[in-house]
Motif scaffolding. Sequence first.
Motif, short mmCIF file in Angstrom:
data_model
loop_
_atom_site.label_atom_id
_atom_site.label_comp_id
_atom_site.label_asym_id
_atom_site.label_seq_id
_atom_site.Cartn_x
_atom_site.Cartn_y
_atom_site.Cartn_z
N THR A 163 64.24 -31.43 14.99
CA THR A 163 62.86 -31.34 15.49
C THR A 163 62.36 -32.72 15.93
O THR A 163 62.80 -33.75 15.42
CB THR A 163 61.95 -30.67 14.42
N GLU A 164 61.46 -32.67 16.89
CA GLU A 164 61.05 -33.92 17.56
C GLU A 164 59.97 -34.67 16.80
O GLU A 164 59.11 -34.07 16.14
CB GLU A 164 60.55 -33.57 18.97
N VAL A 165 60.01 -35.98 16.90
CA VAL A 165 58.93 -36.82 16.39
C VAL A 165 58.44 -37.67 17.56
O VAL A 165 59.25 -38.18 18.34
CB VAL A 165 59.39 -37.67 15.17
N VAL A 166 57.11 -37.74 17.71
CA VAL A 166 56.58 -38.44 18.89
C VAL A 166 55.78 -39.69 18.52
O VAL A 166 55.45 -40.49 19.39
CB VAL A 166 55.71 -37.51 19.76
N ASP A 167 55.47 -39.84 17.21
CA ASP A 167 54.61 -40.93 16.81
C ASP A 167 55.26 -41.67 15.63
O ASP A 167 55.65 -41.02 14.65
CB ASP A 167 53.25 -40.32 16.37
N PRO A 168 55.36 -43.00 15.70
CA PRO A 168 55.99 -43.73 14.58
C PRO A 168 55.31 -43.41 13.24
O PRO A 168 55.97 -43.38 12.21
CB PRO A 168 55.78 -45.20 14.95
N ALA A 169 54.01 -43.11 13.29
CA ALA A 169 53.28 -42.84 12.04
C ALA A 169 53.73 -41.53 11.39
O ALA A 169 53.49 -41.32 10.20
CB ALA A 169 51.78 -42.79 12.33
N ASP A 170 54.37 -40.64 12.16
CA ASP A 170 54.79 -39.34 11.61
C ASP A 170 56.26 -39.31 11.19
O ASP A 170 56.74 -38.27 10.74
CB ASP A 170 54.60 -38.24 12.67
N VAL A 171 56.96 -40.42 11.36
CA VAL A 171 58.41 -40.39 11.15
C VAL A 171 58.77 -39.98 9.71
O VAL A 171 59.63 -39.12 9.51
CB VAL A 171 59.06 -41.75 11.52
N ASP A 179 66.52 -32.08 9.42
CA ASP A 179 67.89 -32.52 9.16
C ASP A 179 68.31 -33.52 10.23
O ASP A 179 69.18 -34.36 9.98
CB ASP A 179 68.83 -31.31 9.15
N MET A 180 67.72 -33.42 11.41
CA MET A 180 67.94 -34.44 12.45
C MET A 180 66.63 -34.60 13.22
O MET A 180 65.99 -33.61 13.59
CB MET A 180 69.08 -34.05 13.40
N LEU A 181 66.26 -35.85 13.47
CA LEU A 181 65.05 -36.15 14.23
C LEU A 181 65.40 -36.23 15.71
O LEU A 181 66.45 -36.78 16.08
CB LEU A 181 64.48 -37.50 13.80
N GLN A 182 64.51 -35.72 16.54
CA GLN A 182 64.73 -35.79 17.99
C GLN A 182 63.75 -36.79 18.59
O GLN A 182 62.56 -36.74 18.29
CB GLN A 182 64.51 -34.39 18.57
N VAL A 183 64.28 -37.68 19.41
CA VAL A 183 63.41 -38.55 20.21
C VAL A 183 63.57 -38.06 21.65
O VAL A 183 64.68 -38.02 22.18
CB VAL A 183 63.80 -40.04 20.08
N GLY A 199 64.86 -46.66 10.74
CA GLY A 199 64.65 -47.04 9.35
C GLY A 199 64.70 -45.87 8.38
O GLY A 199 64.52 -46.06 7.18
N VAL A 200 64.91 -44.64 8.88
CA VAL A 200 64.99 -43.51 7.94
C VAL A 200 66.44 -43.05 7.80
O VAL A 200 67.28 -43.29 8.67
CB VAL A 200 64.12 -42.30 8.36
N ALA A 225 70.19 -48.31 16.01
CA ALA A 225 71.33 -48.81 15.24
C ALA A 225 71.01 -50.14 14.55
O ALA A 225 71.41 -50.38 13.41
CB ALA A 225 72.54 -48.95 16.15
N GLN A 226 70.26 -50.97 15.28
CA GLN A 226 69.96 -52.31 14.77
C GLN A 226 69.15 -52.24 13.48
O GLN A 226 69.18 -53.16 12.69
CB GLN A 226 69.16 -53.05 15.85
N ARG A 227 68.42 -51.14 13.29
CA ARG A 227 67.67 -50.96 12.04
C ARG A 227 68.53 -50.35 10.94
O ARG A 227 68.03 -49.95 9.90
CB ARG A 227 66.44 -50.08 12.29
#
Length: 363
Positions: A163-171, A179-183, A199-200, A225-227
């Motif tokens: 499912t998608e996340v659109v806002d850093p505050a909701d991550v 189970d997997m975040l979508q950007v 970072g998650v 990846a860098q995070r």
Amino acid sequence: MVIVMSPTSSEADIDAIADAVIEAGCEPSVSRGVSRTIIGLVGDVGRLTTSDLRAMAGVADVVTVATSYKLVSRDHHLERSTVWVGGVPIGPGSTTLIAGPCAVETHEQTLRAAEMAKAAGAALLRGGAYKPRTSPYAFQGLGEAGLRILADVREQTGLPIVTEVVDPADVDLVASYADMLQVGTRNMQNFALLQAVGGVGKPVMLKRGMNATIEEWLMAAEYIAQRGNLDIVLCERGIRTFETATRNTLDISAVPTVQRLSHLPVIVDPSHSGGRRDLVLPLACAATAIGADGLIIDIHPHPAQALCDGAQALTGDDIRELARIMAFFPPLAGRARAHPPTPGTTSLQGTLLLVGAGRGAPA
Ligand code: PEP
Ligand code: MN
């Protein structure tokens, strides 16, 4: 650009290089190793020439880093990676179907779509609770109520959710359900969001920006990846071209191109590429044939009533046809179809399930 200092270089040599770098408008990042010091250059290195730097005291070598993405590059990681999502593999040995509604609308609609997805051979359920809509008046998603529906439907069907996340505050919130975040395509260069999902501890599916080059896409993945999060699945979803007959143009050549440049799995979204139901299955066949590691496809029980992207959602007979494609095409491409996790299994048991299915065995 990276400057490698000679083992005999002095502190004064290093300081002189750092000063020259700063004077040229870049930032030196000095790492003192046991035997050597390496100075990485951050910023626009246009004003610094390799030969000028090589001529400076204490410099052993100047390396122009050809790729601006290192962690996701295949240069130092020859084996292609498999990313595990709730016990389901996405990688070179399998073809993984992710299917479900574009947007979570109701419990009933999501459950019906999930059952259809499962019947079509899906191992993972997709569905947006937070929708990045071009128009501010369009349905924006149910938010956390949508996430709760997805979690419920996962419970009922056993399909892990994407499912998608659109806002850093909701991550953190979205990661606590998904189970997997979508950007999505519109956020491929939302660097704050990329760093937040980096970072998650959940896998991330990064869709290609509709205007992004392959290099920009890989650099976006590098931000994640860098995070410290290397569980990244890349998704080609069509790019903007002059063509108006389709919503986007599926850049099918991106699949083998990116698989050569990066070790990350690459999947294809034939729904958002064409934007038309009649194109989804032909594009899905093309993606499987070219070696995509998976597909993500919109499904809806009543596309005419869909609140989002009904024109591209599969339904009815299309589902049976998709099931047929998923049974026959992956073995032809030398892959096994990935299966949903059996209840209570771990990633390791998932591996055994895949091996048990046999590479190339009909599913
Ligand atoms: C989606 O998958 O629901 C979506 C919005 O896709 P994209 O970001 O590719 O438009
Ligand atoms: Mn959509």
